[in-house]
Design a protein around this motif. Sequence first.
Motif, PDB file in Angstrom:
ATOM      1  N   MET A   1       0.849  -1.179   0.000  1.00  0.00           N
ATOM      2  CA  MET A   1       0.000   0.000   0.000  1.00  0.00           C
ATOM      3  C   MET A   1       0.891   1.237   0.000  1.00  0.00           C
ATOM      4  O   MET A   1       1.843   1.314   0.770  1.00  0.00           O
ATOM      5  CB  MET A   1      -0.919  -0.013   1.232  1.00  0.00           C
ATOM      6  CG  MET A   1      -1.769   1.229   1.391  1.00  0.00           C
ATOM      7  SD  MET A   1      -2.958   1.124   2.748  1.00  0.00           S
ATOM      8  CE  MET A   1      -4.221   0.085   2.027  1.00  0.00           C
ATOM      9  N   ASP A   2       0.552   2.177  -0.828  1.00  0.00           N
ATOM     10  CA  ASP A   2       1.274   3.445  -0.894  1.00  0.00           C
ATOM     11  C   ASP A   2       1.180   4.155   0.456  1.00  0.00           C
ATOM     12  O   ASP A   2       0.104   4.201   1.067  1.00  0.00           O
ATOM     13  CB  ASP A   2       0.644   4.288  -2.011  1.00  0.00           C
ATOM     14  CG  ASP A   2       1.183   5.685  -2.046  1.00  0.00           C
ATOM     15  OD1 ASP A   2       0.511   6.582  -1.482  1.00  0.00           O
ATOM     16  OD2 ASP A   2       2.262   5.883  -2.625  1.00  0.00           O
ATOM     17  N   TRP A   6      -1.976   5.102   2.895  1.00  0.00           N
ATOM     18  CA  TRP A   6      -2.038   4.551   4.250  1.00  0.00           C
ATOM     19  C   TRP A   6      -2.301   5.660   5.274  1.00  0.00           C
ATOM     20  O   TRP A   6      -3.222   5.568   6.081  1.00  0.00           O
ATOM     21  CB  TRP A   6      -0.728   3.814   4.558  1.00  0.00           C
ATOM     22  CG  TRP A   6      -0.780   3.041   5.824  1.00  0.00           C
ATOM     23  CD1 TRP A   6      -1.209   1.766   5.973  1.00  0.00           C
ATOM     24  CD2 TRP A   6      -0.401   3.504   7.127  1.00  0.00           C
ATOM     25  NE1 TRP A   6      -1.121   1.397   7.298  1.00  0.00           N
ATOM     26  CE2 TRP A   6      -0.629   2.457   8.014  1.00  0.00           C
ATOM     27  CE3 TRP A   6       0.101   4.702   7.612  1.00  0.00           C
ATOM     28  CZ2 TRP A   6      -0.375   2.557   9.377  1.00  0.00           C
ATOM     29  CZ3 TRP A   6       0.360   4.812   8.967  1.00  0.00           C
ATOM     30  CH2 TRP A   6       0.125   3.749   9.836  1.00  0.00           C
ATOM     31  N   ALA A  45      -8.070  -7.758   0.888  1.00  0.00           N
ATOM     32  CA  ALA A  45      -6.636  -7.697   0.535  1.00  0.00           C
ATOM     33  C   ALA A  45      -6.042  -6.335   0.858  1.00  0.00           C
ATOM     34  O   ALA A  45      -4.872  -6.234   1.245  1.00  0.00           O
ATOM     35  CB  ALA A  45      -6.438  -8.022  -0.942  1.00  0.00           C
ATOM     36  N   ARG A  46      -6.836  -5.273   0.734  1.00  0.00           N
ATOM     37  CA  ARG A  46      -6.348  -3.925   1.057  1.00  0.00           C
ATOM     38  C   ARG A  46      -6.199  -3.767   2.570  1.00  0.00           C
ATOM     39  O   ARG A  46      -5.324  -3.049   3.038  1.00  0.00           O
ATOM     40  CB  ARG A  46      -7.290  -2.861   0.491  1.00  0.00           C
ATOM     41  CG  ARG A  46      -7.455  -2.906  -1.010  1.00  0.00           C
ATOM     42  CD  ARG A  46      -6.145  -2.707  -1.762  1.00  0.00           C
ATOM     43  NE  ARG A  46      -5.719  -1.315  -1.640  1.00  0.00           N
ATOM     44  CZ  ARG A  46      -4.451  -0.918  -1.715  1.00  0.00           C
ATOM     45  NH1 ARG A  46      -3.497  -1.773  -1.941  1.00  0.00           N
ATOM     46  NH2 ARG A  46      -4.150   0.338  -1.581  1.00  0.00           N
ATOM     47  N   ASP A  49      -2.999  -5.283   3.308  1.00  0.00           N
ATOM     48  CA  ASP A  49      -1.956  -4.328   2.916  1.00  0.00           C
ATOM     49  C   ASP A  49      -1.783  -3.244   3.974  1.00  0.00           C
ATOM     50  O   ASP A  49      -0.657  -2.828   4.275  1.00  0.00           O
ATOM     51  CB  ASP A  49      -2.292  -3.658   1.578  1.00  0.00           C
ATOM     52  CG  ASP A  49      -2.154  -4.592   0.392  1.00  0.00           C
ATOM     53  OD1 ASP A  49      -1.527  -5.662   0.530  1.00  0.00           O
ATOM     54  OD2 ASP A  49      -2.691  -4.240  -0.680  1.00  0.00           O
ATOM     55  N   VAL A  52       0.228  -4.712   6.894  1.00  0.00           N
ATOM     56  CA  VAL A  52       1.648  -4.871   6.574  1.00  0.00           C
ATOM     57  C   VAL A  52       2.344  -3.510   6.585  1.00  0.00           C
ATOM     58  O   VAL A  52       3.438  -3.357   7.135  1.00  0.00           O
ATOM     59  CB  VAL A  52       1.833  -5.594   5.220  1.00  0.00           C
ATOM     60  CG1 VAL A  52       3.285  -5.562   4.770  1.00  0.00           C
ATOM     61  CG2 VAL A  52       1.331  -7.035   5.331  1.00  0.00           C
ATOM     62  N   THR A  53       1.696  -2.508   6.014  1.00  0.00           N
ATOM     63  CA  THR A  53       2.275  -1.163   6.009  1.00  0.00           C
ATOM     64  C   THR A  53       2.349  -0.620   7.433  1.00  0.00           C
ATOM     65  O   THR A  53       3.319   0.064   7.787  1.00  0.00           O
ATOM     66  CB  THR A  53       1.470  -0.226   5.088  1.00  0.00           C
ATOM     67  OG1 THR A  53       1.434  -0.803   3.781  1.00  0.00           O
ATOM     68  CG2 THR A  53       2.100   1.156   5.015  1.00  0.00           C
ATOM     69  N   ALA A 154       1.732 -12.058   3.378  1.00  0.00           N
ATOM     70  CA  ALA A 154       2.094 -10.785   2.729  1.00  0.00           C
ATOM     71  C   ALA A 154       3.395 -10.225   3.287  1.00  0.00           C
ATOM     72  O   ALA A 154       4.126  -9.525   2.589  1.00  0.00           O
ATOM     73  CB  ALA A 154       0.966  -9.778   2.907  1.00  0.00           C
ATOM     74  N   ASP A 155       3.682 -10.559   4.525  1.00  0.00           N
ATOM     75  CA  ASP A 155       4.863 -10.019   5.209  1.00  0.00           C
ATOM     76  C   ASP A 155       6.101 -10.901   5.022  1.00  0.00           C
ATOM     77  O   ASP A 155       7.208 -10.494   5.337  1.00  0.00           O
ATOM     78  CB  ASP A 155       4.546  -9.861   6.699  1.00  0.00           C
ATOM     79  CG  ASP A 155       5.425  -8.853   7.387  1.00  0.00           C
ATOM     80  OD1 ASP A 155       5.824  -7.871   6.742  1.00  0.00           O
ATOM     81  OD2 ASP A 155       5.711  -9.057   8.580  1.00  0.00           O
TER      82      ASP A 155
END
Length: 190
Positions: A1-2, A6, A45-46, A49, A52-53, A154-155
């Motif tokens: 994610m940008d 975020w 999924a977002r 994200d 993770v961010t 994801a990580d």
Amino acid sequence: MDINEWWGLVERAREAAGDRADDRDPPDDPLPDALTDVLAALEPARIVDFAVTADEVTASACRWPLWNAAYVIEGGCGDDGFMDFRDGLVLLGREVFTRAVADPDSLAALPVVVRMSRGESGWIGYETLEGPVRRAYERTGGTADAFRTAVEAADRGRIRTGEPGGATWDPEDDGLTRRHLPRLAALFLE
């Protein structure tokens, strides 16, 4: 994610929480639920994200000077306390977070820190950002186990630093703390 997206999601939650966005202390803190509401509007999924961010953002604050500032503000700060401190610092928004990572002494200007220095109620920390994020994921139909599995996947492969960065000193040494964190020392040290 940008990172801009975020932080934009965090800011939307802060706006929804209104004038109580900076107060983690009361049991009816509106910000975690506001964050859950904002994230629950995303695809699963977002949301993963975002989680993770969030780990990356809080890891960027794993620095000795900030940990020592948390130690001074909270009257002590261990591993778990510093994780809570960083999670709560995120909830204060991008500007406060970025400034605090670059200059932990800037925290002395926050009203909640001034209140804490007077022995009044207040807390910067937040137990864990995972809670509101996981609840958002569950609202989209996922389970807590599925959320953890998706975040781990994801990580996977990301490199995490073990030790905090930056110079350290003994935060119980008043002289060193006055030198490194003069504004916080003025508030908290007698």
